[in-house]
Design a protein around this motif. Structure first.
Motif, PDB file in Angstrom:
ATOM      1  N   HIS A  79      39.107  42.529  35.572  1.00  0.00           N
ATOM      2  CA  HIS A  79      40.503  43.302  34.841  1.00  0.00           C
ATOM      3  C   HIS A  79      41.260  42.592  33.699  1.00  0.00           C
ATOM      4  O   HIS A  79      41.660  41.831  34.463  1.00  0.00           O
ATOM      5  CB  HIS A  79      41.112  44.287  35.756  1.00  0.00           C
ATOM      6  CG  HIS A  79      40.362  45.561  36.515  1.00  0.00           C
ATOM      7  ND1 HIS A  79      39.304  46.428  35.692  1.00  0.00           N
ATOM      8  CD2 HIS A  79      39.709  46.556  37.988  1.00  0.00           C
ATOM      9  CE1 HIS A  79      38.914  47.023  36.670  1.00  0.00           C
ATOM     10  NE2 HIS A  79      39.185  46.457  37.551  1.00  0.00           N
ATOM     11  N   GLU A  89      46.254  49.530  33.084  1.00  0.00           N
ATOM     12  CA  GLU A  89      46.512  49.295  34.202  1.00  0.00           C
ATOM     13  C   GLU A  89      46.047  50.026  35.247  1.00  0.00           C
ATOM     14  O   GLU A  89      44.922  50.188  36.180  1.00  0.00           O
ATOM     15  CB  GLU A  89      47.896  49.025  34.479  1.00  0.00           C
ATOM     16  CG  GLU A  89      47.869  48.383  35.762  1.00  0.00           C
ATOM     17  CD  GLU A  89      49.462  47.724  35.977  1.00  0.00           C
ATOM     18  OE1 GLU A  89      49.759  47.813  37.407  1.00  0.00           O
ATOM     19  OE2 GLU A  89      49.993  47.268  35.164  1.00  0.00           O
ATOM     20  N   ALA A  92      42.039  50.714  34.954  1.00  0.00           N
ATOM     21  CA  ALA A  92      41.216  49.833  36.182  1.00  0.00           C
ATOM     22  C   ALA A  92      41.307  50.057  37.829  1.00  0.00           C
ATOM     23  O   ALA A  92      41.016  49.826  38.571  1.00  0.00           O
ATOM     24  CB  ALA A  92      42.183  48.081  36.080  1.00  0.00           C
ATOM     25  N   VAL A  93      42.370  50.218  38.252  1.00  0.00           N
ATOM     26  CA  VAL A  93      43.067  50.775  39.589  1.00  0.00           C
ATOM     27  C   VAL A  93      41.836  52.589  40.064  1.00  0.00           C
ATOM     28  O   VAL A  93      41.011  51.797  41.538  1.00  0.00           O
ATOM     29  CB  VAL A  93      44.834  51.176  39.767  1.00  0.00           C
ATOM     30  CG1 VAL A  93      45.257  51.497  41.296  1.00  0.00           C
ATOM     31  CG2 VAL A  93      45.411  49.742  39.421  1.00  0.00           C
ATOM     32  N   GLU A  96      38.410  50.873  40.512  1.00  0.00           N
ATOM     33  CA  GLU A  96      38.435  50.148  41.463  1.00  0.00           C
ATOM     34  C   GLU A  96      38.688  51.277  43.339  1.00  0.00           C
ATOM     35  O   GLU A  96      38.312  51.166  44.745  1.00  0.00           O
ATOM     36  CB  GLU A  96      39.507  49.555  42.718  1.00  0.00           C
ATOM     37  CG  GLU A  96      39.484  48.188  41.494  1.00  0.00           C
ATOM     38  CD  GLU A  96      38.298  47.403  41.033  1.00  0.00           C
ATOM     39  OE1 GLU A  96      37.531  46.892  42.335  1.00  0.00           O
ATOM     40  OE2 GLU A  96      37.284  46.329  39.736  1.00  0.00           O
ATOM     41  N   ARG A 153      46.116  48.029  43.376  1.00  0.00           N
ATOM     42  CA  ARG A 153      47.145  46.421  42.080  1.00  0.00           C
ATOM     43  C   ARG A 153      46.854  45.453  41.581  1.00  0.00           C
ATOM     44  O   ARG A 153      46.789  45.310  41.193  1.00  0.00           O
ATOM     45  CB  ARG A 153      48.532  47.856  41.989  1.00  0.00           C
ATOM     46  CG  ARG A 153      49.263  47.467  39.978  1.00  0.00           C
ATOM     47  CD  ARG A 153      50.239  48.827  40.370  1.00  0.00           C
ATOM     48  NE  ARG A 153      49.739  49.666  40.708  1.00  0.00           N
ATOM     49  CZ  ARG A 153      49.589  50.566  39.493  1.00  0.00           C
ATOM     50  NH1 ARG A 153      49.910  50.339  38.628  1.00  0.00           N
ATOM     51  NH2 ARG A 153      49.033  52.157  39.794  1.00  0.00           N
ATOM     52  N   VAL A 156      44.163  44.009  40.687  1.00  0.00           N
ATOM     53  CA  VAL A 156      43.675  44.191  39.465  1.00  0.00           C
ATOM     54  C   VAL A 156      45.176  43.208  39.160  1.00  0.00           C
ATOM     55  O   VAL A 156      44.157  41.934  37.996  1.00  0.00           O
ATOM     56  CB  VAL A 156      44.097  45.774  38.880  1.00  0.00           C
ATOM     57  CG1 VAL A 156      44.392  45.511  37.145  1.00  0.00           C
ATOM     58  CG2 VAL A 156      43.229  46.690  39.409  1.00  0.00           C
ATOM     59  N   GLN A 159      43.462  39.886  38.925  1.00  0.00           N
ATOM     60  CA  GLN A 159      42.302  39.526  37.590  1.00  0.00           C
ATOM     61  C   GLN A 159      43.038  39.508  36.843  1.00  0.00           C
ATOM     62  O   GLN A 159      42.624  38.077  35.916  1.00  0.00           O
ATOM     63  CB  GLN A 159      41.055  40.539  37.765  1.00  0.00           C
ATOM     64  CG  GLN A 159      40.593  40.220  39.002  1.00  0.00           C
ATOM     65  CD  GLN A 159      39.666  41.724  39.134  1.00  0.00           C
ATOM     66  OE1 GLN A 159      39.670  42.595  38.057  1.00  0.00           O
ATOM     67  NE2 GLN A 159      38.903  42.002  40.340  1.00  0.00           N
ATOM     68  N   ARG A 160      43.926  39.360  35.878  1.00  0.00           N
ATOM     69  CA  ARG A 160      44.306  39.457  34.726  1.00  0.00           C
ATOM     70  C   ARG A 160      44.552  38.061  34.789  1.00  0.00           C
ATOM     71  O   ARG A 160      44.956  37.438  33.957  1.00  0.00           O
ATOM     72  CB  ARG A 160      45.307  40.406  34.562  1.00  0.00           C
ATOM     73  CG  ARG A 160      45.993  39.961  33.364  1.00  0.00           C
ATOM     74  CD  ARG A 160      47.036  41.850  32.241  1.00  0.00           C
ATOM     75  NE  ARG A 160      48.179  41.152  33.502  1.00  0.00           N
ATOM     76  CZ  ARG A 160      49.346  42.690  33.244  1.00  0.00           C
ATOM     77  NH1 ARG A 160      49.033  43.008  32.353  1.00  0.00           N
ATOM     78  NH2 ARG A 160      50.445  42.409  33.814  1.00  0.00           N
TER      79      ARG A 160
END
Length: 199
Positions: A79, A89, A92-93, A96, A153, A156, A159-160
């Protein structure tokens, strides 16, 4: 804030970035620094934003490549939600959160398929994501609880941060066999890069 306090904060931030960089390039779990996994497979890492139209455009080609290469190539989706995308965001959560119930890929696919409906909105699309959980047959209460889980969160956002440390500035960004891919991520171009990494 005093000048010394500001300087201390800057030093701490710089040290944190350096440590993150060392951690990124010393890992051996299919991250951008890894050309091949232990069994010789090529890894393709993609940093993406679920609200990004370019990521959606690349999605069918990536799915086709996954099918064609099977277990010869490891595709690692990471992500990289762009802050200007209001719901990236949370999307992305949601992926997951669905993954906690074994439906990560299905939610991922559904979000891209429906992106024109929820993407680009300046209001929260949480209610829409909850209906997607229903469509996928997820336990809604468990999904909603996971959606609010700070740990997801943080995963994510980590990863950013990892992507930023690796030089990711836009989405989608691919690393094929440990090498940053340049150019338009078309099916043919990505296939060529994969073939080169396999040879």
């Amino acid at each position: 804030m005093s000048k010394n306090a500001r300087l201390s904060l800057v030093i701490v931030a710089v040290v944190a970035v350096v440590i993150a960089g060392f951690a990124l390039f010393s890992r051996d779990d299919g991250t951008t620094a890894v050309a091949r996994s232990a069994d010789g497979k090529v890894t393709v890492v993609e940093y993406l934003d679920l609200e990004c139209p370019s990521c959606r455009a690349a999605f069918p080609g990536v799915e086709r490549l996954k099918t064609e290469y099977g277990d010869r190539v490891v595709f690692d989706i990471r992500h990289f939600p762009i802050p200007s995308h209001r719901n990236a965001e949370l999307a992305a959560v949601a992926v997951e959160a669905a993954g906690a119930q074994g439906k990560r890929d299905e939610m991922f696919r559904l979000l891209f398929e429906t992106q024109p409906e929820w993407g680009g909105q300046q209001t929260s699309q949480r209610a829409v994501f909850l209906t997607f959980a229903d469509e996928l047959g997820l336990d809604r209460a468990a999904f909603e609880k996971a959606l609010d889980d700070p740990a997801l969160r943080e995963r994510v956002l980590a990863q950013r941060s990892e992507g930023s440390a690796a030089g990711v500035q836009s989405t989608p960004t691919f690393f094929v066999g440990g090498t940053k891919f340049s150019g338009a991520p078309t099916y043919d171009a990505l296939k060529s890069a994969i073939e080169k990494a396999l040879s």
